[in-house]
Design a protein around this motif. Sequence first.
Motif, short mmCIF file in Angstrom:
data_model
loop_
_atom_site.label_atom_id
_atom_site.label_comp_id
_atom_site.label_asym_id
_atom_site.label_seq_id
_atom_site.Cartn_x
_atom_site.Cartn_y
_atom_site.Cartn_z
N LEU A 83 2.63 -20.10 59.42
CA LEU A 83 2.00 -18.84 59.87
C LEU A 83 0.43 -19.33 59.38
N PRO A 84 0.37 -19.51 58.17
CA PRO A 84 -1.09 -20.05 58.10
C PRO A 84 -1.52 -21.14 58.53
N ALA A 85 -0.64 -22.13 58.85
CA ALA A 85 -1.18 -23.31 59.61
C ALA A 85 -1.40 -22.97 61.11
N ARG A 86 -0.67 -21.89 61.69
CA ARG A 86 -1.03 -21.68 63.27
C ARG A 86 -2.31 -20.81 63.12
N TRP A 87 -2.40 -19.90 62.11
CA TRP A 87 -3.80 -19.18 62.09
C TRP A 87 -5.03 -19.96 62.00
N ILE A 88 -4.98 -21.09 61.13
CA ILE A 88 -6.40 -21.91 60.85
C ILE A 88 -6.60 -22.60 62.03
N LEU A 89 -5.69 -23.26 62.67
CA LEU A 89 -5.38 -23.87 64.20
C LEU A 89 -6.17 -23.05 65.15
N GLN A 90 -5.60 -21.95 65.27
CA GLN A 90 -6.30 -21.00 66.32
C GLN A 90 -7.72 -20.78 65.91
N MET A 91 -8.33 -20.55 64.70
CA MET A 91 -9.53 -20.25 64.35
C MET A 91 -10.15 -21.62 64.59
N LEU A 92 -9.65 -22.71 64.63
CA LEU A 92 -10.67 -23.96 64.90
C LEU A 92 -10.56 -24.20 66.40
#
Length: 346
Positions: A83-92
Motif C-alpha cells: 500500500l505505501p509503496a504503490r502510493w509513493i510510486l503514484q505520487m512520483l
Amino acid sequence: AQDAELFGSGVDKAVPPLSPDPLIPIDIDPPLHGAYRRIVLPHFSPGAAKRWRPGIRQLATELVDDFIESGRADIVQQLTTPLPARWILQMLGLDDSRWPEWVHWIHSSIHDRTHDPERAGEGVTNIYSSIMAAMEDRRTNGFGDDLISIILQAEVEGAPLTDEQVIGYVFLLMLGGMDTTSGLTGNTLVRLHNDPALRQQLIDHPELLDTATEEFLRHDTPTQGLYRIVKRDCEFHGQQLSAGDRVTLMFASGNRDPKVFDQPEEIDLTRSPNRHLAFSLGPHRCLGSNFAGVMFQEMIAEVLERIPDFAIDGEVVRFEDAGDVYAVRHLPIRFTPGPRLASRSG
C-alpha cells in the motif's frame, strides 16, 4: 534536532553511509534546507493527505480483497508493504504495478548495508538508473503533475537542481514511502495480536484511532533514531564533543522517557498530550508524517473491520538490521475467511 548550528546533517553522518551524494532535503542544513523542502511541501500537507484518504482506503480494500477468501496471508507482504509503496510510486508518476521490484531495491539499500554491502550497492544502482530513465522520459515527452516533474522544474537560489540532486530527492521520498509506514503498521499488528484487550478496545471504540495512532508511533516507532555530525568542539550535557564526531539521536529512547511520559512502557490509547519523537522534530521533522498517519489508520481500520480475529500463524521475521528501521519483513496470519467487497465510492 533543533540545533542545526551545532549538530549538522551532512551526508557523512550516517553509519554506515547510505549514499555518496546528499539526499535532499535530509542531508542539507538550514537555511538552504527549507528552500529544498518547500519544493514538495504542499503535496505532503494535511489537506493533501485528507484528499488522498478515500483512495488510500480503496487501495487497502482491494489488497485485503486479494486474500480475504483464503483465511491466510502474509499481512506485511500483501498489505502493509504494497500500500505505501504503490502510493509513493503514484505520487512520483511511476508505474505502481512495479512495486515489488522497487521495494526489493529499497529494502536492500537500507537493510543490507552492514551484512551484505554488495547487494545493497546493487539496490542503489538499480534505483538510480530507473530514476534517471524517468527523468529522461519527462524531459523528452513533457512534464506532468507528478513529483518527479515538479522537482525537475524547481529552482533553488535561481538555479535548477542538478541531476544528482534530483535523483537523491526522489530516492529519499521512496525511502520514506516504502519502509517506515509498513514498519509501524506491522509492529502494531504484532502488538494487537499479543494484547487481545488492546485489540478489543480499538474494535469497540474506533473513535480512539486518532490518539491510538500517536501512541503506537511513540511505543513502536520504526525509526529508532537518526544521526548528526558535530560541527565544533563543545561540551554537551557534561559530555565533551569534538568537531566531526557522529552522534545518534535515539528517538526510541526519548519516546520511553519517564520524565515526559507517565508509565512509558504501557500503551494508553487515550494518552494526550503525546509529544513523541517518532517523526523527529525541528526543521527535519518527517515530510511524509501526514500521509503516514492516514495510511496507518486506513490499514488498521480495514484489518479490524474485516479480519478482526486475525492471529499470527508462523514465524514473525524482522529485518536483520534495525539500525535505521525497526520493522517486520514477514507476518503470517490466519483468520476467518470473509467476502470480497465491491469497490467503495468516494
